[in-house]
Write an enzyme that holds these catalytic residues in place. Structure first.
Site, mmCIF file in Angstrom:
data_model
loop_
_atom_site.group_PDB
_atom_site.id
_atom_site.type_symbol
_atom_site.label_atom_id
_atom_site.label_comp_id
_atom_site.label_asym_id
_atom_site.label_seq_id
_atom_site.Cartn_x
_atom_site.Cartn_y
_atom_site.Cartn_z
ATOM 1 N N ASN A 75 29.065 33.523 24.335
ATOM 2 C CA ASN A 75 30.495 33.238 24.234
ATOM 3 C C ASN A 75 31.290 34.367 24.850
ATOM 4 O O ASN A 75 30.877 35.529 24.810
ATOM 5 C CB ASN A 75 30.908 33.003 22.769
ATOM 6 C CG ASN A 75 31.386 34.267 22.082
ATOM 7 O OD1 ASN A 75 32.530 34.695 22.270
ATOM 8 N ND2 ASN A 75 30.495 34.892 21.318
ATOM 9 N N ILE A 77 35.110 34.404 24.372
ATOM 10 C CA ILE A 77 36.410 33.842 23.975
ATOM 11 C C ILE A 77 37.532 34.765 24.450
ATOM 12 O O ILE A 77 38.578 34.309 24.897
ATOM 13 C CB ILE A 77 36.480 33.660 22.433
ATOM 14 C CG1 ILE A 77 35.263 32.885 21.914
ATOM 15 C CG2 ILE A 77 37.791 33.002 22.020
ATOM 16 C CD1 ILE A 77 35.111 31.482 22.411
ATOM 17 N N CYS A 135 33.327 44.276 20.252
ATOM 18 C CA CYS A 135 33.544 43.029 20.985
ATOM 19 C C CYS A 135 33.213 43.231 22.468
ATOM 20 O O CYS A 135 33.819 44.076 23.129
ATOM 21 C CB CYS A 135 34.977 42.545 20.854
ATOM 22 S SG CYS A 135 35.228 41.000 21.769
ATOM 23 N N ILE A 196 24.652 42.907 13.204
ATOM 24 C CA ILE A 196 25.213 43.406 14.439
ATOM 25 C C ILE A 196 26.226 42.404 15.021
ATOM 26 O O ILE A 196 26.245 41.239 14.616
ATOM 27 C CB ILE A 196 24.098 43.596 15.519
ATOM 28 C CG1 ILE A 196 23.325 42.292 15.713
ATOM 29 C CG2 ILE A 196 23.231 44.755 15.216
ATOM 30 C CD1 ILE A 196 22.280 42.297 16.835
ATOM 31 N N THR A 198 27.424 40.605 18.807
ATOM 32 C CA THR A 198 26.615 39.950 19.843
ATOM 33 C C THR A 198 26.076 40.955 20.881
ATOM 34 O O THR A 198 26.613 42.042 21.052
ATOM 35 C CB THR A 198 27.457 38.902 20.578
ATOM 36 O OG1 THR A 198 28.645 39.538 21.050
ATOM 37 C CG2 THR A 198 27.824 37.745 19.674
ATOM 38 N N GLY A 251 23.121 37.981 12.626
ATOM 39 C CA GLY A 251 22.554 37.772 13.955
ATOM 40 C C GLY A 251 21.442 36.752 13.866
ATOM 41 O O GLY A 251 20.292 37.089 13.587
HETATM 42 C C1 LIG Z 1 32.327 31.913 19.369
HETATM 43 C C2 LIG Z 1 32.179 33.274 18.750
HETATM 44 C C3 LIG Z 1 33.310 34.074 18.566
HETATM 45 C C4 LIG Z 1 33.197 35.340 17.982
HETATM 46 N N1 LIG Z 1 34.322 36.105 17.776
HETATM 47 C C5 LIG Z 1 34.223 37.289 17.135
HETATM 48 C C6 LIG Z 1 35.392 38.050 16.824
HETATM 49 O O1 LIG Z 1 36.527 37.655 17.074
HETATM 50 N N2 LIG Z 1 35.221 39.258 16.188
HETATM 51 C C7 LIG Z 1 33.973 39.734 15.841
HETATM 52 O O2 LIG Z 1 33.864 40.821 15.264
HETATM 53 N N3 LIG Z 1 32.853 39.010 16.117
HETATM 54 C C8 LIG Z 1 32.951 37.814 16.734
HETATM 55 N N4 LIG Z 1 31.814 37.083 16.991
HETATM 56 C C9 LIG Z 1 30.493 37.609 16.580
HETATM 57 C C10 LIG Z 1 30.045 37.021 15.227
HETATM 58 O O3 LIG Z 1 30.972 37.337 14.218
HETATM 59 C C11 LIG Z 1 28.633 37.518 14.836
HETATM 60 O O4 LIG Z 1 28.682 38.907 14.622
HETATM 61 C C12 LIG Z 1 27.580 37.204 15.896
HETATM 62 O O5 LIG Z 1 27.787 35.930 16.451
HETATM 63 C C13 LIG Z 1 26.141 37.268 15.337
HETATM 64 O O6 LIG Z 1 25.923 36.335 14.306
HETATM 65 P P1 LIG Z 1 25.336 34.822 14.528
HETATM 66 O O7 LIG Z 1 24.135 34.948 15.402
HETATM 67 O O8 LIG Z 1 25.042 34.319 13.142
HETATM 68 O O9 LIG Z 1 26.442 34.052 15.173
HETATM 69 C C14 LIG Z 1 31.912 35.811 17.584
HETATM 70 C C15 LIG Z 1 30.776 34.998 17.760
HETATM 71 C C16 LIG Z 1 30.898 33.745 18.328
HETATM 72 C C17 LIG Z 1 29.664 32.895 18.483
#
Ligand SMILES: Cc1cc2nc3c(=O)[nH]c(=O)nc-3n(C[C@H](O)[C@H](O)[C@H](O)COP(=O)(O)O)c2cc1C
Length: 322
Positions: A75, A77, A135, A196, A198, A251
């Site tokens: 992603n 965004i 980010c 963590i 991404t 994660g």
């Molecule tokens: C579409 C999307 C938008 C995200 N936006 C943010 C954000 O605004 N701030 C942030 O700290 N992490 C953001 N993240 C990261 C997630 O909060 C999370 O740390 C990361 O995706 C790992 O977890 P997961 O594998 O369960 O998704 C975003 C992740 C995704 C997929």
């Protein structure tokens, strides 16, 4: 899970969490996104992290902003959000604070912006503040701060100076020594960690010969990153455990077993993000699976699993994976 089980309830930096599950920033809008889905309830989560918020409105990156990859998604965004004043004045009043705890996710391009946004959230009903210094999808700030322990500590110290609410630092996996970074952030006043964010990645359309993502690169999330996330939680836990500082491990969590792995590695709470894209009703399933694990192992409370990992000792520890 309407009747949350006391075996899952925990105190996280003074906040009562009904369960150890935390809905992750960017995956649930501003807390309302999934409440429209029949059968979904914010009550199944101990806390909900709101979308990353900056000092002023951001329109985000050009499309495409998401792209599914094997075992995950990219992603970029670009921190689209309406700005902190809109969030505090118009969104927070619509949230039901009886349902769960709400955590703001603060981002910025400068230290002054982090301070400004944190100060505005401090003067609001929000339960806690997560500082996003990880980010990967904005040109300035974000991961550029998070990759440098000095800069990370400066951001944390600056935010600490303007709030007494629980301060959670969200660490980047895109750095050399995450444990050293965590140590510096503790000294600067961090109450907890999210580990963590991404990992930076790319996917290419071979016919058009361009990246699938409009921003060219994006943050990789989902099951593909879970082994990396587990190791980072384990590494950060080596620093935090002596201070009693809790970690939200995250994660790629999609099953109860994933959640247990993060707990064993040292997490007190477990984040669920990308999994919601596959299954919006996943929370009660993970909660139920954690309880099953407790029962199978004769345990009374989820806190007994945190950090219970026993490393193999039959051979000298080797860092090399080859
Ligand atoms: C579409 C999307 C938008 C995200 N936006 C943010 C954000 O605004 N701030 C942030 O700290 N992490 C953001 N993240 C990261 C997630 O909060 C999370 O740390 C990361 O995706 C790992 O977890 P997961 O594998 O369960 O998704 C975003 C992740 C995704 C997929």
């Amino acid at each position: 899970m309407a009747d949350t089980d006391s075996r899952l309830a925990l105190d996280f930096c003074g906040m009562p969490f009904a369960t150890p599950l935390v809905l992750l920033s960017g995956c649930v809008g501003f807390g309302e996104e999934y409440t429209r889905v029949q059968g979904f309830s914010n009550r199944d989560a101990g806390a909900v992290c709101l979308k990353g918020t900056t000092g002023t409105l951001r329109l985000g990156n050009a499309p495409h902003r998401v792209y599914e990859t094997p075992g995950g998604m990219l992603n970029a965004i670009g921190l689209q959000n309406p700005g902190v004043e809109q969030v505090v004045d118009n969104i927070l009043p619509t949230l039901d604070f009886d349902e769960t705890r709400f955590i703001a996710n603060v981002s910025g391009s400068t230290i002054e912006e982090y301070i400004d946004v944190t100060r505005k959230f401090d003067d609001s009903p929000i339960d806690a503040i997560e500082i996003n210094i990880s980010c990967p999808n904005v040109k300035e700030g974000g991961v550029a701060f998070g990759n440098d322990p000095d800069m990370s500590a400066r951001v944390v110290e600056a935010c600490r100076g303007v709030t007494r609410k629980p301060l959670i630092t969200k660490l980047s996996p895109n750095q050399t020594d995450i444990a050293e970074n965590a140590r510096r952030c503790i000294e600067a006043g961090s109450d907890a960690f999210a580990v963590i964010n991404t990992l930076m990645g790319m996917s290419i359309d071979i016919e058009a010969r361009v990246p699938h993502i409009g921003n060219n690169q994006g943050g990789l999330s989902g099951p593909a990153i879970k082994p990396i996330a587990l190791l980072k939680v384990h590494q950060v836990y080596q620093v935090t455990r002596e201070h009693g500082i809790p970690i939200i491990g995250q994660g790629g969590v999609t099953t109860p077993d994933d959640a247990i792995e993060f707990l064993l590695a040292g997490a007190a709470a477990i984040g669920v993000g990308t999994a919601l894209f596959y299954d919006p009703l996943i929370l009660p399933k993970i909660n139920r699976g954690i309880i099953d694990y407790l029962e199978r192992h004769g345990l009374d409370h989820v806190g007994q699993v945190t950090g219970a990992l026993q490393l193999n000792t039959q051979r000298p520890a080797q860092r090399c994976g080859c």
